[in-house]
Design a protein around this motif. Structure first.
Motif, PDB file in Angstrom:
ATOM      1  N   ASN A 202     -20.747  17.651 -55.573  1.00  0.00           N
ATOM      2  CA  ASN A 202     -20.201  18.807 -54.856  1.00  0.00           C
ATOM      3  C   ASN A 202     -20.745  18.966 -53.447  1.00  0.00           C
ATOM      4  O   ASN A 202     -20.362  19.895 -52.736  1.00  0.00           O
ATOM      5  CB  ASN A 202     -20.455  20.079 -55.652  1.00  0.00           C
ATOM      6  CG  ASN A 202     -19.724  20.078 -56.982  1.00  0.00           C
ATOM      7  OD1 ASN A 202     -18.646  19.480 -57.104  1.00  0.00           O
ATOM      8  ND2 ASN A 202     -20.300  20.718 -57.993  1.00  0.00           N
ATOM      9  N   ASP A 203     -21.634  18.079 -53.032  1.00  0.00           N
ATOM     10  CA  ASP A 203     -22.152  18.120 -51.663  1.00  0.00           C
ATOM     11  C   ASP A 203     -21.189  17.340 -50.774  1.00  0.00           C
ATOM     12  O   ASP A 203     -21.261  16.113 -50.672  1.00  0.00           O
ATOM     13  CB  ASP A 203     -23.551  17.506 -51.604  1.00  0.00           C
ATOM     14  CG  ASP A 203     -24.214  17.681 -50.235  1.00  0.00           C
ATOM     15  OD1 ASP A 203     -23.487  17.747 -49.228  1.00  0.00           O
ATOM     16  OD2 ASP A 203     -25.451  17.744 -50.184  1.00  0.00           O
ATOM     17  N   LEU A 204     -20.258  18.057 -50.137  1.00  0.00           N
ATOM     18  CA  LEU A 204     -19.240  17.417 -49.320  1.00  0.00           C
ATOM     19  C   LEU A 204     -19.622  17.379 -47.852  1.00  0.00           C
ATOM     20  O   LEU A 204     -18.790  17.078 -46.993  1.00  0.00           O
ATOM     21  CB  LEU A 204     -17.902  18.147 -49.504  1.00  0.00           C
ATOM     22  CG  LEU A 204     -17.365  18.165 -50.937  1.00  0.00           C
ATOM     23  CD1 LEU A 204     -16.011  18.849 -50.984  1.00  0.00           C
ATOM     24  CD2 LEU A 204     -17.276  16.762 -51.511  1.00  0.00           C
ATOM     25  N   ASP A 205     -20.871  17.645 -47.570  1.00  0.00           N
ATOM     26  CA  ASP A 205     -21.352  17.608 -46.190  1.00  0.00           C
ATOM     27  C   ASP A 205     -22.327  16.449 -46.043  1.00  0.00           C
ATOM     28  O   ASP A 205     -21.934  15.315 -45.791  1.00  0.00           O
ATOM     29  CB  ASP A 205     -22.001  18.941 -45.846  1.00  0.00           C
ATOM     30  CG  ASP A 205     -22.397  19.042 -44.375  1.00  0.00           C
ATOM     31  OD1 ASP A 205     -22.151  18.074 -43.623  1.00  0.00           O
ATOM     32  OD2 ASP A 205     -22.960  20.075 -43.983  1.00  0.00           O
ATOM     33  N   GLU A 206     -23.599  16.690 -46.279  1.00  0.00           N
ATOM     34  CA  GLU A 206     -24.622  15.686 -46.018  1.00  0.00           C
ATOM     35  C   GLU A 206     -24.485  14.464 -46.917  1.00  0.00           C
ATOM     36  O   GLU A 206     -24.513  13.321 -46.455  1.00  0.00           O
ATOM     37  CB  GLU A 206     -26.020  16.308 -46.190  1.00  0.00           C
ATOM     38  CG  GLU A 206     -27.144  15.378 -45.795  1.00  0.00           C
ATOM     39  CD  GLU A 206     -28.500  16.055 -45.864  1.00  0.00           C
ATOM     40  OE1 GLU A 206     -29.417  15.557 -45.202  1.00  0.00           O
ATOM     41  OE2 GLU A 206     -28.629  17.068 -46.576  1.00  0.00           O
ATOM     42  N   LEU A 207     -24.318  14.677 -48.224  1.00  0.00           N
ATOM     43  CA  LEU A 207     -24.273  13.536 -49.132  1.00  0.00           C
ATOM     44  C   LEU A 207     -22.933  12.815 -49.085  1.00  0.00           C
ATOM     45  O   LEU A 207     -22.852  11.637 -49.415  1.00  0.00           O
ATOM     46  CB  LEU A 207     -24.592  13.982 -50.569  1.00  0.00           C
ATOM     47  CG  LEU A 207     -26.003  14.526 -50.797  1.00  0.00           C
ATOM     48  CD1 LEU A 207     -26.248  14.795 -52.269  1.00  0.00           C
ATOM     49  CD2 LEU A 207     -27.065  13.558 -50.259  1.00  0.00           C
ATOM     50  N   TYR A 208     -21.874  13.497 -48.693  1.00  0.00           N
ATOM     51  CA  TYR A 208     -20.592  12.810 -48.533  1.00  0.00           C
ATOM     52  C   TYR A 208     -20.655  11.879 -47.322  1.00  0.00           C
ATOM     53  O   TYR A 208     -20.327  10.696 -47.419  1.00  0.00           O
ATOM     54  CB  TYR A 208     -19.449  13.821 -48.361  1.00  0.00           C
ATOM     55  CG  TYR A 208     -18.088  13.184 -48.544  1.00  0.00           C
ATOM     56  CD1 TYR A 208     -17.399  13.311 -49.748  1.00  0.00           C
ATOM     57  CD2 TYR A 208     -17.500  12.438 -47.528  1.00  0.00           C
ATOM     58  CE1 TYR A 208     -16.156  12.706 -49.933  1.00  0.00           C
ATOM     59  CE2 TYR A 208     -16.268  11.834 -47.705  1.00  0.00           C
ATOM     60  CZ  TYR A 208     -15.594  11.973 -48.900  1.00  0.00           C
ATOM     61  OH  TYR A 208     -14.378  11.359 -49.073  1.00  0.00           O
ATOM     62  N   SER A 209     -21.079  12.404 -46.185  1.00  0.00           N
ATOM     63  CA  SER A 209     -21.166  11.565 -44.989  1.00  0.00           C
ATOM     64  C   SER A 209     -22.276  10.541 -45.120  1.00  0.00           C
ATOM     65  O   SER A 209     -22.352   9.597 -44.324  1.00  0.00           O
ATOM     66  CB  SER A 209     -21.386  12.426 -43.746  1.00  0.00           C
ATOM     67  OG  SER A 209     -22.600  13.137 -43.831  1.00  0.00           O
ATOM     68  N   GLY A 210     -23.123  10.669 -46.137  1.00  0.00           N
ATOM     69  CA  GLY A 210     -24.161   9.693 -46.417  1.00  0.00           C
ATOM     70  C   GLY A 210     -23.747   8.645 -47.416  1.00  0.00           C
ATOM     71  O   GLY A 210     -24.593   7.948 -47.977  1.00  0.00           O
ATOM     72  N   CYS A 211     -22.445   8.497 -47.663  1.00  0.00           N
ATOM     73  CA  CYS A 211     -21.904   7.428 -48.515  1.00  0.00           C
ATOM     74  C   CYS A 211     -22.251   7.578 -49.989  1.00  0.00           C
ATOM     75  O   CYS A 211     -22.348   6.581 -50.704  1.00  0.00           O
ATOM     76  CB  CYS A 211     -22.370   6.049 -48.048  1.00  0.00           C
ATOM     77  SG  CYS A 211     -21.954   5.654 -46.352  1.00  0.00           S
ATOM     78  N   ILE A 212     -22.438   8.810 -50.445  1.00  0.00           N
ATOM     79  CA  ILE A 212     -22.856   9.004 -51.834  1.00  0.00           C
ATOM     80  C   ILE A 212     -21.817   9.784 -52.626  1.00  0.00           C
ATOM     81  O   ILE A 212     -21.196   9.248 -53.552  1.00  0.00           O
ATOM     82  CB  ILE A 212     -24.237   9.697 -51.892  1.00  0.00           C
ATOM     83  CG1 ILE A 212     -25.295   8.796 -51.243  1.00  0.00           C
ATOM     84  CG2 ILE A 212     -24.630  10.021 -53.334  1.00  0.00           C
ATOM     85  CD1 ILE A 212     -26.634   9.438 -51.027  1.00  0.00           C
ATOM     86  N   SER A 213     -21.589  11.036 -52.274  1.00  0.00           N
ATOM     87  CA  SER A 213     -20.744  11.882 -53.119  1.00  0.00           C
ATOM     88  C   SER A 213     -19.267  11.544 -53.016  1.00  0.00           C
ATOM     89  O   SER A 213     -18.464  11.984 -53.840  1.00  0.00           O
ATOM     90  CB  SER A 213     -20.972  13.361 -52.807  1.00  0.00           C
ATOM     91  OG  SER A 213     -20.600  13.681 -51.486  1.00  0.00           O
ATOM     92  N   GLY A 214     -18.863  10.741 -52.038  1.00  0.00           N
ATOM     93  CA  GLY A 214     -17.466  10.341 -51.930  1.00  0.00           C
ATOM     94  C   GLY A 214     -17.132   9.059 -52.657  1.00  0.00           C
ATOM     95  O   GLY A 214     -15.979   8.614 -52.635  1.00  0.00           O
ATOM     96  N   ALA A 215     -18.109   8.454 -53.331  1.00  0.00           N
ATOM     97  CA  ALA A 215     -17.872   7.185 -54.024  1.00  0.00           C
ATOM     98  C   ALA A 215     -16.988   7.379 -55.248  1.00  0.00           C
ATOM     99  O   ALA A 215     -17.021   8.420 -55.903  1.00  0.00           O
ATOM    100  CB  ALA A 215     -19.206   6.561 -54.431  1.00  0.00           C
TER     101      ALA A 215
END
Length: 268
Positions: A202-215
């Motif tokens: 659910n972290d669509l900011d830091e962890l998404y842009s960090g190639c993690i939560s969007g995987a």
């Protein structure tokens, strides 16, 4: 994706890589880590990239400033590039993989890098001029809407970028559109190997842009590729990548949920 619109996610990602692009010596991150700063010289970028599979010869071949320590693999090494081929790099950053690909396709070949961050495009163009890469060009654009004509490239490469898109299915549709019949997709990207915990997913900011939560999972990626028309799909997770992925968010154990993978497919 309820907390943010796709455009907000895209703007967050663009903002992050804008900051990376304008740094001349220090890095805002290594790939994909959400850490604000983890390394402070070009030699650190080389060390990071060596863990991802780049040889010392490859690291020495690109112009100074092209390698920003980004990625999760070495896509041009798995693409089996041939002299004279036309190559497209999705999310080309400072141009590192483009320059390595340009050496393989030679003067009769051509390499196009596409990136949505103007600062990255400017940096890549400057690197291209400094390195005298005459067969390489860089275009500003989103990978969901490629500024590339139909059936015009032989090979598409990408390094830990498609996971950053909030509309991955559209990325693969576009990839299929611009490839010539028989063209190849050869990318390195992050896939999930277990369900992401809610605090990561659910972290669509830091962890998404960090190639993690969007995987996405291997099954989901395979499904999107088939839906787009690709055949001969191969997705090979690289367990050894966990050794550097665990450092992306120290103490969060993200290596228990994601891994780098080699993803290949063919346009029939």
């Amino acid at each position: 994706m309820t907390q943010m619109t796709n455009d907000q996610i895209r703007q967050n990602v663009r903002g992050r890589y804008q900051k990376i692009a304008v740094k001349k010596v220090e890095a805002a991150s290594s790939c994909c880590t959400p850490a604000e700063s983890c390394c402070d010289s070009p030699s650190d970028f080389d060390a990071i990239s060596a863990k991802m599979g780049y040889s010392s010869e490859e690291l020495a071949a690109a112009p100074e400033g092209a390698n920003l320590g980004l990625g999760c693999g070495n896509p041009q090494a798995i693409a089996e590039l041939q002299a004279g081929e036309h190559v497209l790099d999705l999310g080309s950053g400072g141009g590192f993989d483009c320059f390595l690909a340009s050496r393989q396709v030679g003067d009769q070949g051509h390499v196009i890098g596409v990136d949505m961050t103007p600062e990255m495009i400017s940096r890549a163009r400057e690197n291209s001029i400094n390195g005298k890469f005459m067969n390489t060009e860089f275009r500003l654009g989103e990978i969901e809407h490629l500024p590339v004509s139909d059936n015009s490239v032989n090979v598409i490469i990408s390094n830990c970028v498609i996971n950053l898109s909030p509309d991955k299915q559209q990325v693969f549709r576009e990839a299929y559109r611009v490839l010539q019949p028989g063209g190849r997709l050869a990318i390195s990207d992050i896939v999930t190997t277990a369900e992401l915990p809610p605090e990561i997913k659910n972290d669509l900011d830091e962890l998404y842009s960090g190639c993690i939560s969007g995987a996405s999972s291997i099954a989901v990626v395979e499904g999107m590729l088939r839906e787009s028309g690709f055949t001969e799909i191969r997705i090979e997770p690289k367990d050894e990548s966990r050794t550097f992925i665990k450092d992306w968010v120290p103490g969060a154990n993200v290596d228990q949920y994601i891994v780098s993978a080699v993803i290949k497919a063919v346009k029939s």
